[in-house]
Every structure is written in C-alpha cells, then in structure tokens.
Design a protein around this motif. Structure first.
Motif: not given
Length: 375
Positions: A265-272
């Motif tokens: 759901n287009d969530e941003k990763a905590i650490n890419q």
C-alpha cells in the motif's frame, strides 16, 4: 532461533516432568528444612528463564490472551508477551530469577479491570460510556489487554513482577449490535497519558495484594497494532517501582517499530537498505524454486536499527528430498543477501504444516537448519 528453541524447550519440559530439577542453592535432602525446594523445567541456554513446575504441572497464566470485547490479532498477544519478557530480563537477570506465569492477578479480576468503569464495575480502568456514537465525541476503550509475569528467587519467593498494558491506537466499535464497524483514532499523546495513569492505578492495586508490598514491579506500555496488521505492536514506555512505592515517577521512553516486508500500500520502508536486501533474497529464492506461494518477513527495529527478522516461506513441496535441498539453499541465500549480526528465523511451511526451519542467533555467523521428517 526462537521457534527452534521453543521446540527444544517443550521436549525438555516433557522429560523433566517425570523427574524435576531443583535450582542451584536448593536442596532435595530431608535435612534441609530452611530452604524450599523449587521444581523447575531446566533451561537450554543462559538467555532463557527456568520455568516453575508445581506438583508436576506447569502453571499457566491467569491473564495471557485476556482482552476487551474487540478482537486482537494473534500477533499482538505474542508480541506483548515476548516484549515484556525482554524488558524483564533487564531488571530480573535469567541467572538469578526463575520465571512463573502471572498468578497474582486472577482472570475474573483482570476482566473487571479491562472493562469500562460503571456503577456495577467500579474497578474498570477504561472510562465510562458517555453514550456518544460519534468517533470524536465518544469515550474510547484505551486499555485492550493486560499481562502479568512473575519472577521468583531460588527459594521460590516472589522477588519481581512485570505487567504489560496493551493500549489501543485505534478503538473499533459498532453503533448497534451486529452493525458496521467504526473507528476512534487515539493520539500518541492521549494513549501515553491514559497508559501512565492506568499504570499507577494498577500498581497501587497490586501493592495491596499479599506479598507484593515490597516487590519490584515493572510496568510496560504497549501500543496495539491495527486489527488488519500482519505484525504485532511495540512497547513505547516502561517504568520500575521499587519496594513499597505506589506510583511510577520516572518513565523510560522506547523507540520500537515493526514492519512487514515487502511493504504494501505504498508504505515507506523503515530502512530501505534492509528492504532491498530482503527483496534480493526473496527474488533469488523464488527464481530458483518456482513452487512457492509467498515469501514475507516481519522486521523489528529498536532506535531505528534492525534488531530481528522473522521470515515465512510458503511452499507447495511434498517431497522430503525437495524440502532438504530447499532448506540448504535457503541458508545459503540468507547468508548472502540478508543483514548480518541480527537474530534471524526462517520458517518453511506448506499446507501440511511446518516443513523446515533455518535460524541464526544474534552475533552468530552460521545458520542452524532442521527438516521436520516423519516415521
């Protein structure tokens, strides 16, 4: 290697029920009258507590799994328990204390505390129902679950206690029986305020119980995950009450986060970087073994740093030799692609159940593998 350890401890417990051990410092001699003999499960590693056995049986928790009427995810029940255990180890070292499931707070009483305060239930920790149905006007349910854990000395006496309070960030409710579900969102500030107030009420009540007036009590505040989450919540604060204190004046703030990979759901990763590493592992495994139903990971962060990862691989294999080859390949790919120096659990499952396990302890360079066979 949590799941593998649980399997080993369970087997060890069954063996020890027939001939239970006593802790170092206790005596089985009839001449020792001053020291109580404490029966325990024994333990496989120093990082785990020995558990108490009473008359040949393990004492189960009085409060585990108790919630308000709205449903919990199974992840929240487990995360509250494991997170509270981790907090407790800082205050009650495994080398000096024995673990006992919570026995002081009884089931019926805990249910009263979890309910709303009312004329018929003056013990309710959640606020009275003000009759409002609007999400922003009603009094929400703040406290969702409560858990007690006990820590005993070598003589079996109560030395410490930990209590976890599961606080809602979203309260789900219906305006009529069997009606549609609505949400009241609770801010971090209000959740924290309510949690600390409830913690002091719980502490004051526990101090009135027999044998707890001078016991060290740890209370942790836990943020429940949303009901559709694929990962549990996290602890955001804890306090320690020494001796006869009935209030916690100093709180320790915690910065913990959980996330599922791959993100949705287009969530941003905590650490890419961690997300990229997992995606590389996932792609490699799916390319080599096409008969997979999915590869997902639960990640846990503390102060923004990855502290653990649990991976589930769902397969469609039925051949034991396929599972053996796949398990070896998983260990190789994990070593190559996944972050190092963190505890790592990989469960390989199918419709038939658990097929194999791959794990690595924190700081370890090698992996442990196990294929569950049949006779």
């Amino acid at each position: 290697m949590a799941k593998y350890k649980i399997w080993v401890v369970a087997a060890a417990t069954l063996l020890l029920l027939a001939g239970c051990t006593s802790l170092p410092g206790t005596s089985s001699s009839s001449s020792s009258k001053a020291t109580k003999k404490l029966q325990t499960t024994g333990k496989v590693t120093d990082s785990m507590y020995e558990g108490v056995i009473d008359n040949g049986q393990y004492k189960t928790s009085q409060t585990r799994g108790l919630t308000t009427q709205q449903s919990n995810t199974s992840f929240d029940v487990k995360s509250l328990e494991s997170g509270l255990l981790k907090l407790s180890k800082e205050q009650f070292p495994t080398s000096k204390y024995v673990f006992q499931e919570g026995q002081s707070l009884k089931t019926a009483q805990a249910q009263k505390w979890l309910a709303r305060k009312s004329k018929t239930n003056t013990e309710g920790l959640n606020p009275e129902d003000n009759g409002q149905k609007d999400p922003n006007k009603r009094n929400p349910i703040y406290l969702q679950q409560i858990l007690e854990q006990d820590y005993l000395g070598e003589d079996g006496s109560m030395k410490g206690m930990s209590i976890g309070l599961g606080m809602n960030q979203v309260d789900y409710y219906t305006k009529e029986q069997y009606g549609a579900t609505f949400e009241t969102k609770i801010s971090k500030a209000m959740m924290t305020q309510q949690g600390k107030q409830m913690a002091n009420k719980v502490l004051s009540r526990m101090r009135q119980k027999k044998g707890l007036s001078d016991t060290t009590i740890v209370i942790g505040l836990y943020k429940q995950a949303p009901k559709d989450s694929l990962v549990g919540g996290t602890f955001f604060a804890y306090g320690v009450s020494k001796k006869s204190s009935t209030t916690i004046d100093s709180w320790h703030e915690l910065n913990q986060e959980n996330q599922v990979l791959p993100v949705v759901n287009d969530e941003k990763a905590i650490n890419q970087d961690d997300a990229t590493a997992f995606n590389s592992f996932k792609t490699q495994v799916e390319t080599f073994f096409p008969n997979l139903s999915g590869v997902t990971a639960q990640t846990h962060y503390e102060e923004g740093v990855l502290a653990g990862m649990n991976i589930t691989v769902n397969t469609q294999f039925y051949s034991e030799t396929e599972i053996m080859s796949f398990t070896q390949y998983i260990a190789t790919a994990a070593d190559k692609y996944l972050p190092r120096n963190i505890p790592l659990d990989i469960s390989i499952t199918s419709a038939e159940g658990m097929q194999a396990y791959v794990g690595r302890a924190s700081g370890s360079k090698g992996f442990t593998t196990h294929v569950f066979g049949s006779y």
